[in-house]
Design an enzyme around this catalytic site. Structure first.
Site, PDB file in Angstrom:
ATOM      1  N   ASP A  31       4.093  -1.212  11.303  1.00  0.00           N
ATOM      2  CA  ASP A  31       3.645   0.044  10.962  1.00  0.00           C
ATOM      3  C   ASP A  31       3.163   0.989  12.187  1.00  0.00           C
ATOM      4  O   ASP A  31       2.325   0.222  13.173  1.00  0.00           O
ATOM      5  CB  ASP A  31       2.432  -0.118   9.852  1.00  0.00           C
ATOM      6  CG  ASP A  31       2.243   1.405   9.308  1.00  0.00           C
ATOM      7  OD1 ASP A  31       2.920   1.744   8.299  1.00  0.00           O
ATOM      8  OD2 ASP A  31       1.585   2.261  10.021  1.00  0.00           O
ATOM      9  N   SER A  47       6.925   7.339  12.771  1.00  0.00           N
ATOM     10  CA  SER A  47       6.348   6.194  11.982  1.00  0.00           C
ATOM     11  C   SER A  47       7.693   4.985  12.807  1.00  0.00           C
ATOM     12  O   SER A  47       8.619   5.267  13.398  1.00  0.00           O
ATOM     13  CB  SER A  47       7.517   6.457  10.673  1.00  0.00           C
ATOM     14  OG  SER A  47       7.895   5.310  10.275  1.00  0.00           O
ATOM     15  N   ARG A  92       9.418   2.992  11.005  1.00  0.00           N
ATOM     16  CA  ARG A  92      10.301   2.650  10.170  1.00  0.00           C
ATOM     17  C   ARG A  92      11.778   2.139  10.620  1.00  0.00           C
ATOM     18  O   ARG A  92      12.419   3.057  11.314  1.00  0.00           O
ATOM     19  CB  ARG A  92      10.185   3.650   9.073  1.00  0.00           C
ATOM     20  CG  ARG A  92      11.156   4.947   9.402  1.00  0.00           C
ATOM     21  CD  ARG A  92      11.035   5.703   8.330  1.00  0.00           C
ATOM     22  NE  ARG A  92       9.492   6.109   7.855  1.00  0.00           N
ATOM     23  CZ  ARG A  92       9.151   7.436   7.443  1.00  0.00           C
ATOM     24  NH1 ARG A  92      10.019   8.191   7.309  1.00  0.00           N
ATOM     25  NH2 ARG A  92       7.750   7.395   7.337  1.00  0.00           N
ATOM     26  N   ASP A 119       0.980  -1.238  -0.090  1.00  0.00           N
ATOM     27  CA  ASP A 119       0.096  -0.090  -0.081  1.00  0.00           C
ATOM     28  C   ASP A 119       0.912   1.359   0.005  1.00  0.00           C
ATOM     29  O   ASP A 119       0.469   2.289  -0.293  1.00  0.00           O
ATOM     30  CB  ASP A 119      -0.921   0.061   1.178  1.00  0.00           C
ATOM     31  CG  ASP A 119      -0.085  -0.209   2.510  1.00  0.00           C
ATOM     32  OD1 ASP A 119       0.951  -0.317   2.507  1.00  0.00           O
ATOM     33  OD2 ASP A 119      -1.011  -0.215   3.651  1.00  0.00           O
ATOM     34  N   HIS A 120       2.102   1.256   0.526  1.00  0.00           N
ATOM     35  CA  HIS A 120       2.969   2.561   0.448  1.00  0.00           C
ATOM     36  C   HIS A 120       3.619   2.899  -0.866  1.00  0.00           C
ATOM     37  O   HIS A 120       3.669   3.933  -1.379  1.00  0.00           O
ATOM     38  CB  HIS A 120       3.974   2.415   1.743  1.00  0.00           C
ATOM     39  CG  HIS A 120       3.554   2.413   3.124  1.00  0.00           C
ATOM     40  ND1 HIS A 120       2.608   1.559   3.523  1.00  0.00           N
ATOM     41  CD2 HIS A 120       3.987   3.474   3.897  1.00  0.00           C
ATOM     42  CE1 HIS A 120       2.061   1.959   4.873  1.00  0.00           C
ATOM     43  NE2 HIS A 120       3.140   3.122   5.013  1.00  0.00           N
ATOM     44  N   ARG A 171      -0.492  12.840  10.056  1.00  0.00           N
ATOM     45  CA  ARG A 171       0.841  13.410  10.228  1.00  0.00           C
ATOM     46  C   ARG A 171       1.105  14.563   9.370  1.00  0.00           C
ATOM     47  O   ARG A 171       0.895  14.561   8.235  1.00  0.00           O
ATOM     48  CB  ARG A 171       2.148  12.254   9.960  1.00  0.00           C
ATOM     49  CG  ARG A 171       1.925  11.448  11.173  1.00  0.00           C
ATOM     50  CD  ARG A 171       3.165  10.386  11.067  1.00  0.00           C
ATOM     51  NE  ARG A 171       2.993   9.709  12.231  1.00  0.00           N
ATOM     52  CZ  ARG A 171       3.502   8.192  12.353  1.00  0.00           C
ATOM     53  NH1 ARG A 171       3.945   7.494  11.335  1.00  0.00           N
ATOM     54  NH2 ARG A 171       3.302   7.580  13.401  1.00  0.00           N
TER      55      ARG A 171
HETATM   56  C1  MIC Z   1       3.967   6.374   8.260  1.00  0.00           C
HETATM   57  O1  MIC Z   1       2.941   6.647   8.312  1.00  0.00           O
HETATM   58  O2  MIC Z   1       4.873   7.264   8.620  1.00  0.00           O
HETATM   59  C2  MIC Z   1       4.307   5.055   7.501  1.00  0.00           C
HETATM   60  C3  MIC Z   1       4.907   5.202   6.176  1.00  0.00           C
HETATM   61  O3  MIC Z   1       3.250   4.241   7.357  1.00  0.00           O
HETATM   62  C4  MIC Z   1       5.288   4.193   8.699  1.00  0.00           C
HETATM   63  C5  MIC Z   1       5.837   3.153   8.214  1.00  0.00           C
HETATM   64  C6  MIC Z   1       7.010   3.329   7.142  1.00  0.00           C
HETATM   65  O4  MIC Z   1       7.653   4.409   7.356  1.00  0.00           O
HETATM   66  O5  MIC Z   1       7.074   2.473   6.204  1.00  0.00           O
HETATM   67  C7  MIC Z   1       4.662   4.118  10.090  1.00  0.00           C
HETATM   68  O6  MIC Z   1       3.775   4.776  10.580  1.00  0.00           O
HETATM   69  O7  MIC Z   1       5.153   3.287  10.834  1.00  0.00           O
HETATM   70 FE1  SF4 Z   2      -0.111   4.608   5.083  1.00  0.00          FE
HETATM   71 FE2  SF4 Z   2       1.294   5.552   7.184  1.00  0.00          FE
HETATM   72 FE3  SF4 Z   2      -0.196   7.380   5.821  1.00  0.00          FE
HETATM   73 FE4  SF4 Z   2      -1.308   5.470   7.154  1.00  0.00          FE
HETATM   74  S1  SF4 Z   2      -0.092   7.050   8.089  1.00  0.00           S
HETATM   75  S2  SF4 Z   2      -2.055   6.047   5.071  1.00  0.00           S
HETATM   76  S3  SF4 Z   2      -0.004   3.785   7.147  1.00  0.00           S
HETATM   77  S4  SF4 Z   2       1.582   6.279   4.975  1.00  0.00           S
END
Ligand code: MIC
Ligand code: SF4
Length: 642
Positions: free
Chosen positions: A119, A533, A535, A64-65, A379
C-alpha cells in the site's frame, strides 16, 4: 562525514549491492503489511512460492479496504486471507479492527525496522522512525518469503522544522505545505527525513500524518527520528520495550534541505483534483460545502477525532452538510466511545462509519452531483470519491469540523479558543481482533470462494513487439485512472478476468473492449505515469488485456516496478517532443527487444507504421529488472530459478 538517519537504517539492512546514491541495493525486510485490496493477489503469489511460513520478523494481513460486503466477494476474500494468514504464520487483523497504517502504528511499528507494505501509504510508520516503503503486492510476497526488496538508493532530503504550530494549524498543514512547495512529483527518487527543533513539538500520530501524505509527493518514504515523544507514544501503547533512540548524526549531510517554520504556517487546502494543488484556506473562505468527511489513514488518530468532537460538542452540523466520521482503528473508536466524545459527535449529527478506509477509496459516501466535499484524506483524484463531478478538497480535521458546523469553508482560527486534547495515559489495549496464526500451519485448509481466481501464466518477453496505441493520456495519470477502485470494482481484486474489464473506464469506457479486439498493444502516457496507489492491478490487468508496453515521459516509482514485475515494457521517450507526434490508433513495431534488454542497451527504436517515422525510447533497467522482463515477469523469473 556524519550520516542521516535514513542512511543508517538502510545501511544496516543492505544485503546486496553497494550503498551509493543511484545504485540498486537489496535490503532485508523486517516487517510486512498487506491489506485486503492488494493482499489477495499478494497471498495468491505467496502461496505459489510454496514457502510454508513467512520468514520475516512480523507480517500482518489487514482487512480494511473492502468491507462493504455488497455481495459475497469481499466476505470470501476475508475468509481466504484469514486462512492463508493462519496457515503461513501471518497475523490477521480482522475487518473492523481498523486501517492498516493506523493499527500498524499503534500496535507494531518499531523504530529502526524496515517495513514493506502493499500500500502506498506504508510510509505512515516513518512517524515511528521505521523505514517504511510501499510496493506492489508481488514485491511484498517475495519479502514475506524471505527475499530482499530492491530499490535505487534515493536522495535524502532533510526537512528542517523550526518553531511550533500555531493554534488551529496542524500536522496536515505541514505536509500540505511540503506539497505546495514540491508538488506531486517533487519527491520522486527521494526520502524526506525530518529534523530540527520543531520535530520535538510533534507527537508520533502527528508525525505519521506527515509521513503518510509524503507519499503524495512521489517520495520513496519519509522518516522522523525516534526520540522522547516516540518513547512516550510507545509507552501509552504498552510497548515501551520497542523504543530505541535514533537520530541523524549532528554533522549529517543531506542532499538537499527544505526548511519549514511551523510557527509561520496557516491552514491550507488541496484543491481538486490533486493533492499538490495547495492554496491557503482563506482564499476559499465562504465556499459552500455539501459534505465533510473525517478519517482515512492520514487523519483518524485519537487526537484528530478528539479535536473534531471537541469542536462539535454541544453544536449541530449545518443542514446542508452530510458529515461522516470513520475512526482509524478500533482502539480509537473504543476510546471515543468510553470517554463520551462519540456521543458528542453523534449528538452533533455525525454519521459514524466503520473503522476502515471507507469513503477514502470510494467504498460508499459518494457525494452528490457537483458537490463540494471536504475530506481529511490524502487523495482527491477525479472520480475517486465515486462522483466524477464532485469537487474534493483535502483539509485538516480542524478545518473539516468548522466547515461541518458552518456549511462553508471558513478559517478555524475565527472560532476562538483552541480545544486542548490530552492523550490517555494508557490507550485501551485489546488485540483480540488480531488473530495469531496457527502453530502448525500444515493443518489449516485455505478457503477459496468462487471469486478467487488463480493468476494466469504469462509468456516470456517476445523479441518483436507490435501493436496499436490503445490510448494516449496526459501527465500525472494515477493508478486510480488506470484501474479505478470504489464499491463496484474493488470487490473484483481477486478476479483478474473480471477486474480487467474496468481498466481505464474513467477515461475511456471502451478501452478493455478495444484492447481485447486488437490483441493488446501500447499505452502512451505523459510525465509521472502511474502516480498514487501501489495497486499492482494497474499493471496486471492491462497485462491481462495484452498491453505490451507503456511509452511515457516518466514513470512513478511503484508503478514502474509493478510493470516490470508483470513483464510490461516501461519505455521512456528519449525526446519528449515525440509524445506529440504519436496518436491513438497508430501502429507501432519494435524489433530486437530481447537483445536490447539482455545487452542492457538503454535505447530502442520504435517504428510508427501509421506515420512512417521512427522515434527513440529509453529502457532504463538494472540487471535484475532485465532478467525479469526477459522471463515475462518476476514470477516467471522465480520459477526459472527453482
Ligand atoms: C489507495 O489509497 O489508493 C489505496 C487503495 O490504499 C492503494 C492500495 C490499493 O489500491 O489497494 C494504495 O495507496 O496503495
Ligand atoms: Fe485506505 Fe488508502 Fe485511504 Fe489510506 S489512503 S485510508 S490505505 S484507501
Amino acid at each position: 562525514m556524519g550520516r542521516t538517519l535514513a542512511e543508517k537504517i538502510l545501511r544496516a539492512h543492505v544485503a546486496e549491492g553497494e550503498f551509493k546514491q543511484g545504485n540498486e541495493v537489496g535490503i532485508r525486510i523486517d516487517q510486512t503489511l498487506t491489506q485486503d485490496a492488494t493482499g489477495t493477489m499478494a497471498c495468491l503469489q505467496f502461496e505459489a512460492m510454496r514457502v510454508p511460513r513467512v520468514k520475516t520478523e512480523l507480517s500482518v494481513s489487514y482487512v480494511d479496504h473492502n468491507t462493504l460486503q455488497t455481495g459475497f466477494e469481499n466476505a470470501d476474500d476475508h475468509v481466504y486471507l484469514q486462512s492463508v494468514a493462519s496457515k503461513h504464520g501471518i497475523l490477521f487483523s480482522r475487518p473492523g479492527n481498523g486501517i492498516c497504517h493506523q493499527v500498524h502504528l499503534e500496535r507494531f511499528a518499531v523504530p529502526g525496522k524496515t517495513l514493506l507494505g502493499s500500500d502506498s501509504h506504508t510510509p505512515t510508520a516513518g512517524g515511528m522512525g521505521s523505514i517504511a516503503i510501499g510496493a506492489g503486492g508481488l514485491d511484498v510476497a517475495v519479502a514475506m518469503a524471505g527475499g530482499l526488496f530492491y530499490l535505487k538508493v534515493p536522495k535524502i532530503v532533510g526537512v528542517k522544522l523550526s518553531g511550533k504550530l500555531p493554534a488551529w494549524v496542524s500536522a496536515k498543514d505541514v505536509v500540505l505545505e511540503l506539497l505546495r512547495r514540491v508538488g506531486v512529483k517533487g519527491g520522486v527518487g527521494k526520502i524526506f527525513e525530518y529534523f530540527g527543533e520543531g520535530v520535538k513539538t510533534l507527537s508520533v500520530p502527528e508525525r505519521a500524518t506527515v509521513t503518510n501524505m509524503g507519499a503524495e509527493t512521489g517520495a520513496t518514504n519519509s522518516i522522523f527520528p525516534s526520540d522522547e515523544n516516540t518513547k512516550d507514544f510507545l509507552k501509552r501503547e504498552g510497548r515501551e520495550k520497542d523504543w530505541v533512540e535514533l537520530n541523524a548524526d549532528v554533522d549529517a549531510q543531506y542532499d538537499e534541505v527544505v526548511e519549514i517554520d511551523l510557527s509561520s504556517l496557516e491552514p491550507l487546502v488541496a484543491q481538486p483534483h490533486s493533492p499538490g494543488s495547495v492554496v491557503a484556506l482563506k482564499q476559499l473562505a465562504g465556499k459552500k460545502v455539501d459534505q465533510v468527511l473525517v478519517g482515512s489513514c492520514t487523519n483518524s488518530s485519537f487526537k484528530d477525532l478528539m479535536i473534531v468532537a471537541k469542536i462539535l460538542k454541544g453544536r449541530k452540523v449545518h443542514a446542508r452538510v452530510s458529515f461522516g466520521v470513520a475512526p482509524g482503528s478500533r482502539q480509537v473508536l473504543e476510546e471515543l466511545a468510553r470517554n463520551g466524545a462519540l456521543a458528542d459527535l453523534v449528538n452533533a449529527g455525525a454519521r459514524i462509519f466503520e473503522s476502515a478506509c471507507g469513503p477514502c477509496i470510494g467504498m460508499g459516501q459518494a457525494p452528490t452531483t457537483d458537490a463540494v466535499s471536504l475530506r481529511t484524506f490524502n487523495r482527491n483524484f477525479e472520480g475517486r470519491s465515486g462522483t466524477k463531478s464532485a469537487q474534493v478538497f483535502l483539509v485538516s480535521p480542524e478545518v473539516a469540523a468548522v466547515a461541518a458546523l458552518k456549511g462553508e469553508i471558513s478559517d478555524p482560527r475565527e472560532l476562538g479558543e483552541f480545544p486542548e486534547v490530552k492523550l490517555p495515559t494508557h490507550f485501551i489495549l485489546d488485540d483480540s481482533m488480531i488473530l495469531p496464526p496457527a502453530k502448525e500451519g500444515v493443518e489449516v485448509e485455505v478457503v477459496r470462494g468462487p471469486n478467487i481466481k488463480a493468476i494466469p501464466d504469462f509468456p516470456e518477453q517476445a523479441d518483436e513487439v507490435k501493436g496499436r496505441v490503445l490510448i494516449k493520456v496526459g501527465d500525472d495519470v494515477t493508478t486510480d485512472h488506470i484501474m479505478p477502485a470504489g464499491a463496484k470494482i474493488l470487490p473484483l481484486r481477486s478476479n483478474l478476468p473480471a477486474i480487467s474489464e474496468h481498466v481505464f473506464t474513467q477515461v475511456d469506457a471502451s478501452f478493455a473492449k478495444r484492447a481485447k479486439e486488437q490483441g493488446g498493444g501500447f499505452v502512451v502516457g505523459g510525465e509521472n505515469y502511474g502516480q498514487g496507489s501501489s495497486r499492482e492491478h494497474a499493471a496486471l490487468a492491462p497485462k491481462f488485456l495484452g498491453v505490451k508496453g507503456i511509452i511515457a515521459k516518466s514513470f512513478a516509482r511503484i508503478h514502474k516496478a509493478n510493470l516490470v514485475n508483470f513483464g510490461i515494457l516501461p519505455l521512456v521517450f528519449a525526446d519528449k517532443k515525440d509524445y506529440e507526434s504519436i496518436a491513438q490508433g497508430d501502429e507501432l513495431e519494435i524489433t530486437g527487444v530481447r537483445n536490447a534488454i539482455s545487452s542492457r542497451s538503454p535505447s530502442l527504436a520504435i517504428f510508427n507504421k501509421t506515420k512512417n517515422n521512427s522515434f527513440k525510447v529509453v529502457l532504463e533497467l538494472g540487471s535484475r529488472e532485465a532478467e525479469m522482463l526477459l522471463a515475462g515477469g518476476l514470477f516467471n523469473c522465480l520459477k526459472n530459478k527453482k
